[in-house]
Design a protein around this motif. Structure first.
Motif, PDB file in Angstrom:
ATOM      1  N   LYS A 145       0.836  -1.196   0.000  1.00  0.00           N
ATOM      2  CA  LYS A 145       0.000   0.000   0.000  1.00  0.00           C
ATOM      3  C   LYS A 145       0.881   1.259   0.000  1.00  0.00           C
ATOM      4  O   LYS A 145       0.630   2.207  -0.735  1.00  0.00           O
ATOM      5  CB  LYS A 145      -0.890   0.006   1.252  1.00  0.00           C
ATOM      6  CG  LYS A 145      -2.370   0.026   0.935  1.00  0.00           C
ATOM      7  CD  LYS A 145      -3.221  -0.227   2.140  1.00  0.00           C
ATOM      8  CE  LYS A 145      -3.284   0.925   3.096  1.00  0.00           C
ATOM      9  NZ  LYS A 145      -4.077   0.652   4.305  1.00  0.00           N
ATOM     10  N   ASN A 146       1.922   1.233   0.817  1.00  0.00           N
ATOM     11  CA  ASN A 146       2.854   2.360   0.872  1.00  0.00           C
ATOM     12  C   ASN A 146       3.553   2.548  -0.470  1.00  0.00           C
ATOM     13  O   ASN A 146       3.753   3.665  -0.932  1.00  0.00           O
ATOM     14  CB  ASN A 146       3.915   2.143   1.963  1.00  0.00           C
ATOM     15  CG  ASN A 146       3.316   2.246   3.340  1.00  0.00           C
ATOM     16  OD1 ASN A 146       2.197   2.734   3.496  1.00  0.00           O
ATOM     17  ND2 ASN A 146       4.032   1.775   4.345  1.00  0.00           N
ATOM     18  N   HIS A 147       3.929   1.418  -1.060  1.00  0.00           N
ATOM     19  CA  HIS A 147       4.616   1.438  -2.352  1.00  0.00           C
ATOM     20  C   HIS A 147       3.712   2.081  -3.414  1.00  0.00           C
ATOM     21  O   HIS A 147       4.146   2.960  -4.156  1.00  0.00           O
ATOM     22  CB  HIS A 147       4.973  -0.010  -2.726  1.00  0.00           C
ATOM     23  CG  HIS A 147       5.459  -0.199  -4.116  1.00  0.00           C
ATOM     24  ND1 HIS A 147       6.591   0.415  -4.597  1.00  0.00           N
ATOM     25  CD2 HIS A 147       4.961  -0.933  -5.142  1.00  0.00           C
ATOM     26  CE1 HIS A 147       6.765   0.059  -5.858  1.00  0.00           C
ATOM     27  NE2 HIS A 147       5.786  -0.750  -6.215  1.00  0.00           N
ATOM     28  N   LEU A 192       1.147   4.065  -2.925  1.00  0.00           N
ATOM     29  CA  LEU A 192       0.919   5.470  -2.590  1.00  0.00           C
ATOM     30  C   LEU A 192       2.081   6.338  -3.075  1.00  0.00           C
ATOM     31  O   LEU A 192       1.876   7.401  -3.662  1.00  0.00           O
ATOM     32  CB  LEU A 192       0.728   5.605  -1.079  1.00  0.00           C
ATOM     33  CG  LEU A 192       0.449   6.999  -0.549  1.00  0.00           C
ATOM     34  CD1 LEU A 192      -0.832   7.567  -1.154  1.00  0.00           C
ATOM     35  CD2 LEU A 192       0.313   6.980   0.963  1.00  0.00           C
ATOM     36  N   LYS A 193       3.296   5.853  -2.846  1.00  0.00           N
ATOM     37  CA  LYS A 193       4.476   6.597  -3.269  1.00  0.00           C
ATOM     38  C   LYS A 193       4.496   6.769  -4.786  1.00  0.00           C
ATOM     39  O   LYS A 193       4.794   7.837  -5.310  1.00  0.00           O
ATOM     40  CB  LYS A 193       5.738   5.836  -2.828  1.00  0.00           C
ATOM     41  CG  LYS A 193       6.525   6.580  -1.777  1.00  0.00           C
ATOM     42  CD  LYS A 193       7.685   5.748  -1.301  1.00  0.00           C
ATOM     43  CE  LYS A 193       7.301   4.856  -0.158  1.00  0.00           C
ATOM     44  NZ  LYS A 193       8.223   3.783   0.132  1.00  0.00           N
ATOM     45  N   LEU A 208       1.813   9.223  -5.844  1.00  0.00           N
ATOM     46  CA  LEU A 208       2.212  10.607  -5.551  1.00  0.00           C
ATOM     47  C   LEU A 208       3.178  11.120  -6.613  1.00  0.00           C
ATOM     48  O   LEU A 208       3.125  12.274  -7.008  1.00  0.00           O
ATOM     49  CB  LEU A 208       2.874  10.683  -4.173  1.00  0.00           C
ATOM     50  CG  LEU A 208       1.959  10.907  -2.979  1.00  0.00           C
ATOM     51  CD1 LEU A 208       2.744  10.781  -1.683  1.00  0.00           C
ATOM     52  CD2 LEU A 208       1.265  12.265  -3.018  1.00  0.00           C
ATOM     53  N   LEU A 263      -5.426  11.847  -7.020  1.00  0.00           N
ATOM     54  CA  LEU A 263      -4.568  10.876  -6.345  1.00  0.00           C
ATOM     55  C   LEU A 263      -5.311   9.552  -6.115  1.00  0.00           C
ATOM     56  O   LEU A 263      -4.759   8.472  -6.326  1.00  0.00           O
ATOM     57  CB  LEU A 263      -4.079  11.454  -5.011  1.00  0.00           C
ATOM     58  CG  LEU A 263      -3.075  10.622  -4.224  1.00  0.00           C
ATOM     59  CD1 LEU A 263      -1.791  10.396  -5.025  1.00  0.00           C
ATOM     60  CD2 LEU A 263      -2.733  11.271  -2.895  1.00  0.00           C
ATOM     61  N   LYS A 264      -6.573   9.653  -5.726  1.00  0.00           N
ATOM     62  CA  LYS A 264      -7.376   8.442  -5.496  1.00  0.00           C
ATOM     63  C   LYS A 264      -7.540   7.661  -6.801  1.00  0.00           C
ATOM     64  O   LYS A 264      -7.449   6.434  -6.816  1.00  0.00           O
ATOM     65  CB  LYS A 264      -8.736   8.812  -4.901  1.00  0.00           C
ATOM     66  CG  LYS A 264      -8.632   9.188  -3.433  1.00  0.00           C
ATOM     67  CD  LYS A 264      -9.960   9.662  -2.878  1.00  0.00           C
ATOM     68  CE  LYS A 264      -9.794  10.220  -1.472  1.00  0.00           C
ATOM     69  NZ  LYS A 264     -10.933  11.014  -1.042  1.00  0.00           N
ATOM     70  N   ILE A 292      -4.209   5.962  -7.612  1.00  0.00           N
ATOM     71  CA  ILE A 292      -3.974   4.796  -6.766  1.00  0.00           C
ATOM     72  C   ILE A 292      -4.733   3.594  -7.333  1.00  0.00           C
ATOM     73  O   ILE A 292      -4.189   2.498  -7.469  1.00  0.00           O
ATOM     74  CB  ILE A 292      -4.384   5.078  -5.305  1.00  0.00           C
ATOM     75  CG1 ILE A 292      -3.369   6.019  -4.661  1.00  0.00           C
ATOM     76  CG2 ILE A 292      -4.498   3.785  -4.490  1.00  0.00           C
ATOM     77  CD1 ILE A 292      -3.732   6.511  -3.283  1.00  0.00           C
TER      78      ILE A 292
END
Ligand SMILES: [Zn+2]
Lengths: 224, 62
Positions: free
Chosen positions: A157-159, A161-162, A165, A215-216, A219
Motif C-alpha cells: 500500500k505504501n509502495h 501510494l508513493k 504521488l 490521487l485516489k 492509486i
C-alpha cells in the motif's frame, strides 16, 4: 506549463527523454523515472502496468526492499535473503537488461508474489537441511508467507501510494500540486499557502480537492 | 434546497480559512441542509487519507 506531452515524431512515437509539449510545441526533457538510459513518464509501477520497458536497476531499487521483507517472513538468513533477491531478479531479467510486463499475467502484485513464492521454494530445496521434507516445502513456504501477509499488504500500500504521488506531479498542474503539498503534506494553513502562492484561500482548497481526487484515481489505476 | 456548499468551501469553512461572511452563511446553511452536513462529515475520510500519506512520508524520512 507543459502538459499532455507528445512523443517526438522522428522517434517513431516511442518514448524519449525529449518530447513535444502539446501546449507550446517546444521540446522539453522528460526525466521522471529515467534510470540507466530508459525514460518513462510517471512512476515505475505505472510503467510496469502499461507494459513499458523497465530497466534492471530501477526494478532492483524499487522491489529489493519488498523482496527482502518476504525473505524475513520466511526467516531466511541475510545471505539467503540476498540470494532470494537475485533469483527473483533473474526470473524477470533472465535474457535481457530490461523487461516488459505481460498484462495477460494478471495483477503485477500477484505475479511478483508468485515469483517470490516459487523462488523461495527453490531456495529452501537447495538449502534442504532435513528440517522440512521436500514435499512439504511449497506448503510451508505458503504458510510462512501468509503469516506476513498483513505486513506485505501494508508495504505494498505504501509502495502504491508513493508511486501514485510521483504520478500526481505530472497529472495535475504544478500550482495544484504545490497547493496540495503545502496544505496537506507540509501542514501549512490555507491562508499561508494562499499568501505564498499568490492565490485565494478558496482556490487553495479547490486545488487540494482536485489533487486528492486525482490521487485516489491514480492509486486505483496503478494498483488495479 | 437549490444551492449547496461545495466540498472545498466546506473544507475552508471548517479550517477557518474563509471570510466571516462566508462563515455565517455556511453555519446557517448547515443548520438547514442535511446534504451539506453529510458532506462536511465525509471530509473526515479525506483527513484520514491525508494522515496516512503523511505517516508514510514520515516513515520514509526515518
Ligand atoms: Zn446544502
Amino acid at each position: 506549463m507543459h502538459r499532455d506531452i507528445f512523443p517526438r515524431p522522428e522517434n517513431g512515437g516511442k518514448s524519449s527523454f525529449l518530447e513535444f509539449c502539446k501546449n507550446c510545441a517546444i521540446l522539453i526533457p522528460v526525466l521522471e523515472g529515467g534510470i540507466n538510459g530508459i525514460y518513462h513518464k510517471g512512476s515505475l509501477l505505472a510503467a510496469v502496468k502499461k507494459g513499458d520497458e523497465i530497466s534492471w536497476q530501477s526494478f532492483y531499487d524499487m522491489y529489493k526492499p519488498l523482496i527482502l521483507l518476504k525473505g524475513s517472513d520466511l526467516r531466511l538468513n541475510q545471505t539467503e535473503k540476498e540470494e532470494l533477491v537475485q533469483l527473483v531478479m533473474l526470473s524477470f531479467f533472465n535474457t535481457s537488461q530490461t523487461f516488459c510486463y505481460d498484462k495477460s499475467k494478471g495483477r503485477f502484485r500477484d505475479y511478483l508474489k508468485r515469483i517470490i513464492h516459487n523462488k523461495a521454494c527453490d531456495l529452501m530445496r537447495k538449502r534442504h537441511d532435513g528440517e522440512i521434507s521436500v514435499e512439504d516445502i511449497p506448503l510451508t513456504v505458503e504458510k510462512m508467507l501468509a503469516e506476513g501477509e498483513n505486513r506485505w499488504e501494508e508495504e505494498w500500500k505504501n509502495h502504491v501510494l508513493k508511486q501514485a504521488l510521483e504520478d500526481l506531479r505530472s497529472a495535475v498542474s504544478p500550482l495544484v500540486y504545490q497547493a496540495f503539498s503545502m496544505l496537506s503534506l507540509e501542514g501549512m494553513s490555507g491562508k499561508e499557502v494562499a499568501a505564498t502562492l499568490g492565490i485565494t484561500a478558496n482556490a487553495v482548497y479547490v486545488y487540494k480537492h482536485e489533487a486528492l481526487n486525482k490521487l485516489k484515481t491514480l492509486i486505483a489505476e496503478v494498483d488495479g | 434546497m437549490n444551492f449547496h456548499i461545495s466540498i472545498p468551501e466546506l473544507d475552508s469553512y471548517r479550517n477557518c480559512d474563509c471570510s466571516s461572511l462566508k462563515r455565517i452563511y455556511c453555519r446557517l446553511h448547515l443548520l438547514l441542509c442535511k446534504k451539506c452536513e453529510a458532506k462536511l462529515s465525509s471530509l473526515k475520510e479525506s483527513d484520514e487519507f491525508i494522515t496516512s500519506i503523511r505517516k508514510n512520508l514520515k516513515n520514509d524520512e526515518v
